[in-house]
Design a protein around this motif. Structure first.
Motif, PDB file in Angstrom:
ATOM      1  N   ARG A 119      15.734  15.123   6.828  1.00  0.00           N
ATOM      2  CA  ARG A 119      15.119  13.960   7.460  1.00  0.00           C
ATOM      3  C   ARG A 119      13.892  13.481   6.671  1.00  0.00           C
ATOM      4  N   ARG A 120      14.093  13.429   5.359  1.00  0.00           N
ATOM      5  CA  ARG A 120      13.039  12.960   4.471  1.00  0.00           C
ATOM      6  C   ARG A 120      13.516  11.737   3.704  1.00  0.00           C
ATOM      7  N   ARG A 121      12.582  10.844   3.389  1.00  0.00           N
ATOM      8  CA  ARG A 121      12.916   9.622   2.664  1.00  0.00           C
ATOM      9  C   ARG A 121      12.552   9.775   1.193  1.00  0.00           C
ATOM     10  N   ILE A 122      13.466   9.324   0.337  1.00  0.00           N
ATOM     11  CA  ILE A 122      13.217   9.300  -1.097  1.00  0.00           C
ATOM     12  C   ILE A 122      13.621   7.927  -1.614  1.00  0.00           C
ATOM     13  N   ALA A 123      12.781   7.331  -2.430  1.00  0.00           N
ATOM     14  CA  ALA A 123      13.072   6.007  -2.970  1.00  0.00           C
ATOM     15  C   ALA A 123      14.312   6.072  -3.858  1.00  0.00           C
ATOM     16  N   PRO A 124      15.187   5.045  -3.799  1.00  0.00           N
ATOM     17  CA  PRO A 124      16.404   5.062  -4.626  1.00  0.00           C
ATOM     18  C   PRO A 124      16.137   5.317  -6.098  1.00  0.00           C
ATOM     19  N   VAL A 125      15.090   4.710  -6.652  1.00  0.00           N
ATOM     20  CA  VAL A 125      14.801   4.904  -8.066  1.00  0.00           C
ATOM     21  C   VAL A 125      14.345   6.337  -8.325  1.00  0.00           C
ATOM     22  N   ALA A 126      13.662   6.934  -7.356  1.00  0.00           N
ATOM     23  CA  ALA A 126      13.242   8.328  -7.486  1.00  0.00           C
ATOM     24  C   ALA A 126      14.447   9.261  -7.415  1.00  0.00           C
ATOM     25  N   LEU A 127      15.387   8.931  -6.541  1.00  0.00           N
ATOM     26  CA  LEU A 127      16.594   9.746  -6.423  1.00  0.00           C
ATOM     27  C   LEU A 127      17.407   9.689  -7.706  1.00  0.00           C
ATOM     28  N   ARG A 128      17.494   8.498  -8.279  1.00  0.00           N
ATOM     29  CA  ARG A 128      18.229   8.356  -9.536  1.00  0.00           C
ATOM     30  C   ARG A 128      17.567   9.167 -10.647  1.00  0.00           C
ATOM     31  N   ALA A 129      16.239   9.120 -10.713  1.00  0.00           N
ATOM     32  CA  ALA A 129      15.519   9.881 -11.736  1.00  0.00           C
ATOM     33  C   ALA A 129      15.729  11.375 -11.548  1.00  0.00           C
ATOM     34  N   LEU A 130      15.722  11.816 -10.304  1.00  0.00           N
ATOM     35  CA  LEU A 130      15.910  13.239 -10.020  1.00  0.00           C
ATOM     36  C   LEU A 130      17.302  13.697 -10.421  1.00  0.00           C
ATOM     37  N   VAL A 131      18.319  12.910 -10.073  1.00  0.00           N
ATOM     38  CA  VAL A 131      19.698  13.264 -10.434  1.00  0.00           C
ATOM     39  C   VAL A 131      19.862  13.272 -11.951  1.00  0.00           C
ATOM     40  N   SER A 132      19.255  12.320 -12.615  1.00  0.00           N
ATOM     41  CA  SER A 132      19.327  12.261 -14.073  1.00  0.00           C
ATOM     42  C   SER A 132      18.676  13.483 -14.709  1.00  0.00           C
ATOM     43  N   ALA A 133      17.604  13.971 -14.088  1.00  0.00           N
ATOM     44  CA  ALA A 133      16.878  15.102 -14.650  1.00  0.00           C
ATOM     45  C   ALA A 133      17.676  16.398 -14.589  1.00  0.00           C
ATOM     46  N   PHE A 134      18.625  16.471 -13.672  1.00  0.00           N
ATOM     47  CA  PHE A 134      19.415  17.695 -13.530  1.00  0.00           C
ATOM     48  C   PHE A 134      20.903  17.371 -13.578  1.00  0.00           C
ATOM     49  N   ALA A 135      21.282  16.566 -14.558  1.00  0.00           N
ATOM     50  CA  ALA A 135      22.652  16.073 -14.641  1.00  0.00           C
ATOM     51  C   ALA A 135      23.665  17.170 -14.951  1.00  0.00           C
ATOM     52  N   ASP A 136      23.209  18.296 -15.499  1.00  0.00           N
ATOM     53  CA  ASP A 136      24.148  19.329 -15.933  1.00  0.00           C
ATOM     54  C   ASP A 136      24.175  20.565 -15.050  1.00  0.00           C
ATOM     55  N   ASP A 137      23.371  20.603 -13.990  1.00  0.00           N
ATOM     56  CA  ASP A 137      23.289  21.835 -13.205  1.00  0.00           C
ATOM     57  C   ASP A 137      23.022  21.506 -11.739  1.00  0.00           C
ATOM     58  N   VAL A 138      24.054  21.634 -10.923  1.00  0.00           N
ATOM     59  CA  VAL A 138      23.923  21.309  -9.502  1.00  0.00           C
ATOM     60  C   VAL A 138      23.010  22.301  -8.798  1.00  0.00           C
ATOM     61  N   THR A 139      23.045  23.569  -9.231  1.00  0.00           N
ATOM     62  CA  THR A 139      22.180  24.575  -8.611  1.00  0.00           C
ATOM     63  C   THR A 139      20.717  24.222  -8.823  1.00  0.00           C
ATOM     64  N   GLU A 140      20.369  23.803 -10.038  1.00  0.00           N
ATOM     65  CA  GLU A 140      18.988  23.405 -10.312  1.00  0.00           C
ATOM     66  C   GLU A 140      18.627  22.120  -9.574  1.00  0.00           C
ATOM     67  N   LEU A 141      19.584  21.217  -9.460  1.00  0.00           N
ATOM     68  CA  LEU A 141      19.347  19.986  -8.708  1.00  0.00           C
ATOM     69  C   LEU A 141      19.038  20.308  -7.250  1.00  0.00           C
ATOM     70  N   ALA A 142      19.810  21.222  -6.665  1.00  0.00           N
ATOM     71  CA  ALA A 142      19.575  21.624  -5.279  1.00  0.00           C
ATOM     72  C   ALA A 142      18.196  22.252  -5.119  1.00  0.00           C
ATOM     73  N   ALA A 143      17.816  23.106  -6.067  1.00  0.00           N
ATOM     74  CA  ALA A 143      16.504  23.746  -6.000  1.00  0.00           C
ATOM     75  C   ALA A 143      15.386  22.718  -6.133  1.00  0.00           C
ATOM     76  N   ALA A 144      15.584  21.725  -7.006  1.00  0.00           N
ATOM     77  CA  ALA A 144      14.571  20.683  -7.192  1.00  0.00           C
ATOM     78  C   ALA A 144      14.400  19.863  -5.913  1.00  0.00           C
ATOM     79  N   CYS A 145      15.508  19.522  -5.278  1.00  0.00           N
ATOM     80  CA  CYS A 145      15.436  18.782  -4.011  1.00  0.00           C
ATOM     81  C   CYS A 145      14.645  19.573  -2.967  1.00  0.00           C
ATOM     82  N   GLN A 146      14.949  20.864  -2.853  1.00  0.00           N
ATOM     83  CA  GLN A 146      14.284  21.684  -1.850  1.00  0.00           C
ATOM     84  C   GLN A 146      12.804  21.864  -2.173  1.00  0.00           C
TER      85      GLN A 146
END
Length: 345
Positions: A169-196
């Motif tokens: 239940r948290r808000r993230i700006a679309p451009v911020a979400l895109r940047a975050l996904v781009s930063a961890f494009a090769d590792d879903v586990t790291e992407l999940a950890a970054a989100c948390q």
């Protein structure tokens, strides 16, 4: 290892049991957690454990490896104890299970133990254990199935990350979400950890500046920064971004891959007047990717785009060993894209 374990997995049989999202797991006598995405499977299994423990803190948790199984273990761990505590048995490696485990697990489905929850983890990497999976999916044992499909495409990773913030239940700006996904494009586990980490550390809405502060040094983010500035025609900024990325240890291969990916998306979208939502669905993209590609196409034409794609293909070959100077290959690519003109050699 049995020969069947080395064959590619087959399409699963139609399931007669409830299909449950990995984001909303629930206990059952038998829980089949199937699919290749380990981070989703781990979340689901942890969620089941938390629910069972919240209901009864005396929960007994046991772990079993299906490929290194001792006869009688499953029944011993699921049988009621003297005080009747609930039991959770987590079984991993079902896709490479032993014959003994397979036989006992299939037999167990006919008479599950009261108060026991058995979680069967099958990655889908082989057909080993198919008899057990078919029996579970047919409804034997009163089970449920939690599917964990692979997260491969950009749109899959975007949906995954968006789901992390929605669940919290948290808000993230679309451009911020895109940047975050781009930063961890090769590792879903790291992407999940970054989100948390962002969810835990940041108060209020998560902006592009927040993501840049936390993860701006990631190679993948640098790669897309280089691509964005070059495609926008900002030649000087693109070269500065490129040199910064290289100085930070970026590998030329993913840098070229990021640039080529954006060019390919532009080429797929170019000249198409379909609504963004319809076009995105047809191309397997997200709405924002179509909108971004259309903005990126400003000032481009068929000839300049074709020239840039050709330059990206050449650079890709060169940074993978076709040239002694991958940095020069990158600088030439950025020059062609940013100036939208042939490179003077």
């Amino acid at each position: 290892m049995p020969s069947s374990a080395r064959r590619p997995a087959t399409r699963p049989a139609r399931s007669s049991i409830p299909q449950v999202s990995w984001r909303d797991p629930r206990p059952a006598a038998i829980v089949l957690v199937a699919g290749p995405e380990d981070v989703c499977a781990e979340r689901a299994i942890a969620g089941i454990r938390e629910q069972l423990r919240a209901h009864d803190a005396s929960l007994e948790v046991s772990d079993v490896r299906a490929d290194d199984y001792t006869a009688g273990t499953l029944l011993a761990l699921t049988s009621p104890s003297l005080f009747g505590e609930p039991r959770l048995v987590r079984v991993t490696g079902v896709e490479k299970c032993s014959d003994v485990f397979l036989s006992e697990a299939v037999s167990y489905l006919d008479m599950p133990q009261e108060g026991a929850t058995v979680v069967l983890r099958h990655t889908g990497s082989s057909v080993r254990g198919k008899k057990l999976l078919d029996a579970v999916r047919a409804g034997t044992g009163g089970g449920i199935e939690i599917t964990c499909p692979a997260i491969k495409r950009d749109s899959d990773r975007f949906d995954f990350a968006a789901g992390e913030f929605q669940a919290a239940r948290r808000r993230i700006a679309p451009v911020a979400l895109r940047a975050l996904v781009s930063a961890f494009a090769d590792d879903v586990t790291e992407l999940a950890a970054a989100c948390q980490q962002l969810i835990a550390d940041v108060d209020g809405d998560i902006t592009e500046q927040v993501v840049e502060r936390y993860y701006g040094g990631r190679v993948e983010t640098s790669a897309f920064t280089v691509a964005d500035t070059a495609i926008a025609g900002r030649y000087g900024d693109a070269l500065v971004s490129l040199r910064h990325a290289l100085a930070s240890g970026a590998d030329p291969v993913p840098l070229v891959a990021a640039i080529a990916s954006k060019l390919r998306t532009m080429a797929r979208v170019a000249g198409n007047r379909e609504p963004a939502k319809a076009l995105a669905a047809r191309l397997g993209l997200k709405d924002w990717q179509v909108d971004r590609a259309r903005r990126d196409l400003t000032g481009w034409n068929e000839m300049s785009l074709g020239m840039a794609i050709h330059a990206a293909a050449r650079a890709d070959a060169e940074v993978k060993g076709g040239s002694r100077d991958p940095v020069f290959a990158l600088e030439r690519l950025v020059t062609v894209i940013a100036t939208r003109a042939p490179f003077a050699e």
